[in-house]
Design a protein around this motif. Structure first.
Motif: not given
Ligand SMILES: N=CN[C@@H](CCC(=O)O)C(=O)O
Length: 351
Positions: A63, A155, A188, A190, A192, A199-200, A226, A276, A287, A318
């Motif tokens: 990620n 994650h 977050h 997660d 995406r 992990s996202g 996002q 997380d 993060d 995480e």
């Molecule tokens: N599990 C984490 N997800 C976040 C990670 C953000 C990062 O590490 O910059 C995500 O995808 O937005």
């Protein structure tokens, strides 16, 4: 599950500091009696909770995040195994099964990928292998009606936790379909897109594959949501969330009300409990952030959700003790240890 290392009593005791006139959890908790037959060992124990470690940061690197999620597991063991065995938590009800070791896979990718894009692709590909092994183990544990306590790792492991638990609890006869809900305390979503596993996007893949029915995310940070993910979430009747800002800045709902909304939304079937550690302010994690819930609120989250839902598993992820950017904090394992003991103590109040 070629990367799984099942622990012996000696492994457990090597992390346990024995002291006269007192008993530590490491002296009390159980191990898998017959590593050659995991199922048989799970069937023949009264222990209810099975702790497994997935110390990997392959999903985070897939990620494009900061590596280090593979470092929290050992410090968790050092903290947890040295908690006192007492009337609050005895330890006999817990099996410490072992951990997955994917370090050789990460080393191979680091040594052989030629470019940044090639590395990201290779890490995403490797996450599929992690998914398969973690899912298989969670499936075996739940089909024998034990509760997995999974300590990550990235994650990304929410996906195999959801998939394995949905299949396992279904096979055990506890739920009519291989589908569960999930509540996630996280900065977050997660959620995406399906661009390759990392992990996202664990909750997106779990939903698209039909293993996740309803998803409630608590404490999302607006600054890291996002727009496309936000639109997909608000337009999906099976997803609900409340942002960190709506709880703590705009004060639309207090924290307890947010937890209550989450359990009410997901109360129709078993529910995976996700946490997380990057949602806890100043906690060493992939993060890490100066803004977030407190460690006490994270403990309240675990306690509240356990008491007000039907847990399918607990997944804490995480966290790190050493990040690839050079930051260190040895206390992360102790924080995870508090959260795991809150989960088991909470479960014992209900069941
Ligand atoms: N599990 C984490 N997800 C976040 C990670 C953000 C990062 O590490 O910059 C995500 O995808 O937005």
């Amino acid at each position: 599950m070629q990367h799984l290392k099942i622990y012996t009593k000696e492994d457990v005791l090597s992390h346990t500091k024995i002291r006269r006139f007192e008993t530590k959890l490491g002296e009390r908790l159980q191990i898998i009696r017959n590593p050659k037959d995991l199922e048989e060992s799970l069937q023949n124990t009264l222990a209810r909770y099975v702790i497994i470690g997935v110390p990997e940061d392959i999903g985070v690197r897939a990620n494009q995040g900061i590596g280090g999620a593979d470092t929290a597991w050992q410090s968790f063991l050092d903290a947890f195994l040295n908690c006192q065995s007492n009337d609050f938590l005895g330890g006999e009800e817990i099996i410490l099964l072992g951990h997955f070791d994917f370090s050789a896979v990460a080393e191979l990718i680091e040594a052989s990928a030629q470019s940044f894009d090639e590395k990201v692709d290779a890490y995403r590909h490797a996450v599929n292998m992690i998914d398969d092994e973690v899912e298989q183990l969670v499936h075996i544990i739940t089909q024998n009606r034990k509760l997995p306590v999974v300590i990550g790792g990235g994650h990304n492991n929410a996906y195999p936790c959801i998939k394995g638990a949905a299949k396992g609890w279904h096979k055990s006869g506890v739920i009519p379909f291989a589908q569960i809900n999930a509540i996630n305390l996280d900065a977050h979503a997660d959620y995406r897109p399906m661009e390759g596993r990392h992990s996202g996007n664990a909750f997106r893949y779990a939903e698209e594959d039909g293993y996740l029915e309803k998803y409630f995310a608590i404490g999302l940070h607006e600054n890291y949501l996002q727009q496309n993910v936000w639109m997909d979430m608000v337009n999906n009747p099976f997803i609900d969330c409340i942002t960190f800002e709506d709880i703590f800045i705009h004060e639309k709902r207090d924290f307890t009300q947010a937890l209550k909304d989450a359990t009410e939304f997901t109360d129709d079937t078993l529910c995976g409990i996700e946490l997380d550690l990057d949602c806890i302010a100043n906690t060493l994690s992939c993060d890490m952030s100066p803004v977030g819930v407190s460690a006490i609120q994270a403990r309240q989250y675990v306690n509240y959700i356990v008491l007000d839902t039907q847990p399918a598993y607990l997944h804490i992820c995480e966290g790190a003790t050493n990040l690839m950017n050079g930051r260190n904090d040895a206390s992360t394992g102790k924080l995870i240890s508090y959260l795991v003991s809150d989960f088991i103590k909470g479960m014992q109040q209900v069941y």
